[in-house]
Design an enzyme around this catalytic site. Structure first.
Site, short mmCIF file in Angstrom:
data_model
loop_
_atom_site.label_atom_id
_atom_site.label_comp_id
_atom_site.label_asym_id
_atom_site.label_seq_id
_atom_site.Cartn_x
_atom_site.Cartn_y
_atom_site.Cartn_z
CG ASP A 395 37.82 40.82 38.37
OD1 ASP A 395 38.01 40.48 37.19
OD2 ASP A 395 38.18 40.15 39.35
CD GLU A 424 35.21 38.97 34.85
OE1 GLU A 424 35.95 38.11 34.32
OE2 GLU A 424 35.10 39.10 36.07
#
EC number: 2.4.99.16
Length: 692
Positions: A395, A424
């Site tokens: 993330d 990401e």
């Protein structure tokens, strides 16, 4: 300043693949053939030869491959990579005096006066002298050789001397056999060989790095019973259906304890009510941090069974690694200096104005204790790798120090080189690409926001070709839990279904790696959430799973799960769709139609009548070639005349051929490069197989 060796006449430059001057390795997957190109040249007319030396980092010997000359002083050589990890290669190039002599001798023999056919234009050739020069070159090659090879080369040199001594009036035929030419070529004179400045590297991943289908789900919604918190066992029950849809990777958002301080309520409300489950990305509570499990999901025994069950169904489990902490995370108390302390003594929470995330504390990568912070973060990966996890979605890696990732991912791969990392990072291109260079296997892309034909063509041309393709592997997602693009926010069900179908077809056929956030995607979830202050629209979902439990009607008649299943089956059956190389966009005079092909064979050369062209045609006949046409208009039927670039399909320009639509089974006879297509939004694409 004079060089150490001024007799080194060959220049080697422009070596590819090479990332930032060799600072980073280029990327390939097991089974690939790596093609290395370079400009290799010298002064004058002497011939040049070169060889590629390559090896796996664990090997002590080098393999070799000879370079083949291309136009304009360019050369190419290829070597196979059959193991995970780091491979090395370098180039050695030299003036090839024997090949120069051999070529010149052919010319001399062709120009010698023929006593049986006198010509006033013939130029006398001193063939005996040329033969003695060749004998000296063969004798020197014999000195470099060993055993029987040396004896054979020495004997050939003697034969040339004997022939020269005969001083014949006319020499018929070339006096050196192909066997001797090949043998001499095996023992080049490398005294003055030029070598590339440094060894260059290739990082080789397993096949899943190149070709993967991802399915994201929230385990806490897997119970699919209103108000009931899902568990790992509930996810396990969903695995057969996900596997049947053709997905290979099941990705779960963070599975750790969720903080209670400043917990977010439904629809990102700043005030949570009793029973609100909070955001999984607010990691850490009294139960532990990044190496602990949310108790409601189950135990480590349940998790281990889930990992094993995914493997039983031919899939892998991917975990989300989000390096941020809720206020109750153990690190906040144990290592407060890993966070940013504000002037009032409080810890800085995450912000992306106007958004505030009081439930999340970002880590401080400028901490004086950064070394221990790095080790702790690496320890998170190591913990889950030791539990059998080999795929991670990370993330927001672009908000962490880039040197950290380069070190950390390399450390993980020392013991588990098969581990895959998905970044990401919806961020600026240089940062996104830096993450890829620094070790990320795949990266999210801007595909979600590329909706028009021109921008789709430009973007995929950039990321599917060198130099970007040598280090960046795109993973294309039409939606994520954070992103519900405006194009999906359509009330009319038929139109919404068309756009959802269109985008997943594009994702599945444009990229070797793609994923969906389901069940939201197959069930056409398009309801936008509340608009943030200062924003004109929202990409958040209404009743987002990020903040609450959801139940889903998997039997809904409008589900596009059958289409997704079909697309994944097509991808599995056709290697052309499992990679990004050899993607070619074709022309159609309608901006609502986009046309592109993928093939397992390179484009045909412009000269298809020569020997190389005929060989390329034969290879293309065995290739897998897919031609996709997509209607980008979710409301109207669109039609046009497709202008195909035939060499990319492995077909001569005037060829007649058959195409099979893999979505419907229909077959059509097409003639040459110009062909008519018409697509209704109800099924907005053709995915054609070129029938051989």
């Amino acid at each position: 300043m004079k060089p150490i060796e001024g007799r080194r006449r060959v220049i080697v430059e422009g070596i590819q693949p090479q990332i930032d001057g060799g600072r980073y390795p280029a990327k390939r997957t097991v089974g690939d053939n790596v093609t290395v190109t370079a400009a290799i040249f010298s002064d004058g007319h002497d011939h040049v030869a070169a060889r590629l030396l390559y090896s796996h980092a664990s090997d002590t010997t080098w393999g070799t491959a000879r370079f083949t000359e291309l136009p304009n002083d360019m050369w190419a050589a290829t070597f196979p990579v059959d193991r995970l990890g780091t491979w090395r290669f370098k180039i050695e190039a030299w003036v090839d005096h024997f090949d120069t002599w051999s070529s010149d001798l052919v010319k001399r023999l062709g120009a010698q006066p023929d006593p049986t056919n006198p010509s006033a234009n013939a130029v006398p050739q001193d063939i005996p002298l040329a033969l003695r020069i060749g004998a000296n070159l063969l004798d020197a090659a014999g000195d470099r050789a060993r055993g029987a090879d040396a004896a054979q080369l020495k004997a050939a040199a003697t034969d040339l001397c004997t022939l020269a001594e005969q001083n014949l009036p006319y020499y018929a035929g070339y006096p050196v056999s192909d066997e001797i030419i090949s043998l001499a070529d095996s023992y080049p004179d490398l005294r003055f060989a030029a070598r590339s400045d440094r060894e260059l590297e290739i990082w080789v991943d397993r096949e899943r790095a190149r070709y993967s289908n991802w399915y994201e789900l929230f385990p806490r919604s897997a119970a699919n019973v209103e108000g009931v918190h899902g568990t790992f066992k509930d996810v396990e029950k969903r695995l057969p259906a996900i596997a049947a849809m053709g997905f290979q990777i099941v990705y779960m958002p963070p599975i750790h304890p969720i903080g209670r301080s400043y917990r977010k309520g439904k629809n990102n409300s700043v005030s949570a009510l009793d029973g609100d489950v909070g955001s999984p990305w607010a990691i850490g509570a009294a139960e532990g941090g990044h190496t602990a499990l949310l108790p409601e999901l189950g135990t480590f025994a349940d998790f281990d069974l889930l990992v094993a069950a995914a493997q039983t169904h031919g899939m892998e489990l991917a975990l989300d690694v989000a390096f941020q902490c809720a206020p109750e995370h153990p690190w906040v108390k144990e290592h407060p200096d890993w966070f940013i302390i504000r002037p009032d003594g409080s810890i800085q929470y995450a912000e992306n104005p106007p958004k505030k995330y009081q439930d999340i504390y970002p880590l401080n990568f400028e901490s004086p204790d950064w070394r221990n912070l790095w080790e702790a973060l690496y320890g998170v990966f190591k913990f889950w790798v030791d539990r059998g996890v080999r795929v991670f979605r990370v993330d927001n890696p672009h908000t962490k120090a880039l040197p950290f990732w380069e070190w950390c991912l390399a450390e993980v791969r020392k013991s588990a080189p098969e581990t895959l990392f998905l970044a990401e990072a919806f961020t600026r291109p240089h940062v996104m690409y830096s993450l890829a260079k620094g070790g990320y296997t795949q990266g999210y892309t801007y595909f979600t926001w590329r909706t028009g034909k021109a921008e789709l063509e430009a973007y995929f041309t950039e990321i599917n070709n060198a130099p970007v393709a040598d280090f960046f592997r795109p993973n294309v997602w039409p939606n994520t839990p954070d992103i519900l693009h405006a194009q999906f926010q359509v009330e009319d069900l038929a139109e919404r279904r068309a756009i959802f179908q269109q985008r997943v077809i594009l994702a599945a056929t444009l990229s070797g790696n793609y994923g969906i956030y389901g069940p939201a995607y197959e069930l056409l979830e398009g309801r936008p959430g509340p608009t943030m202050p200062g924003k004109s629209g929202s990409e958040e979902y209404l009743d987002s799973e990020k903040y609450q439990l959801r139940t889903w009607d998997f039997d809904a008649p409008y589900s596009i799960a059958p289409l997704i299943t079909q697309l994944n089956a097509i991808r599995a059956a056709h290697p052309a769709l499992q990679a990004n190389a050899n993607t070619r966009f074709h022309t159609v005079a309608n901006d609502q139609l986009i046309v592109y092909s993928k093939s397992t064979a390179p484009e045909l050369p412009s000269d298809q009548l020569g020997a190389k062209g005929q060989a390329a045609l034969a290879a293309a006949a065995k290739a897998d070639t897919i031609l996709t046409v997509v209607n980008l208009d979710p409301k109207n039927t669109q039609s046009g005349i497709v202008n195909l670039w035939m060499p990319s399909l492995g077909l001569p320009w005037e060829d007649s051929f058959e195409v099979e639509d893999l979505l419907t089974g229909a077959r059509y006879r097409w003639n040459g490069q110009y062909n008519y297509v018409s697509l209704n939004p109800a099924l907005p694409a053709h995915v054609f197989r070129i029938v051989r």
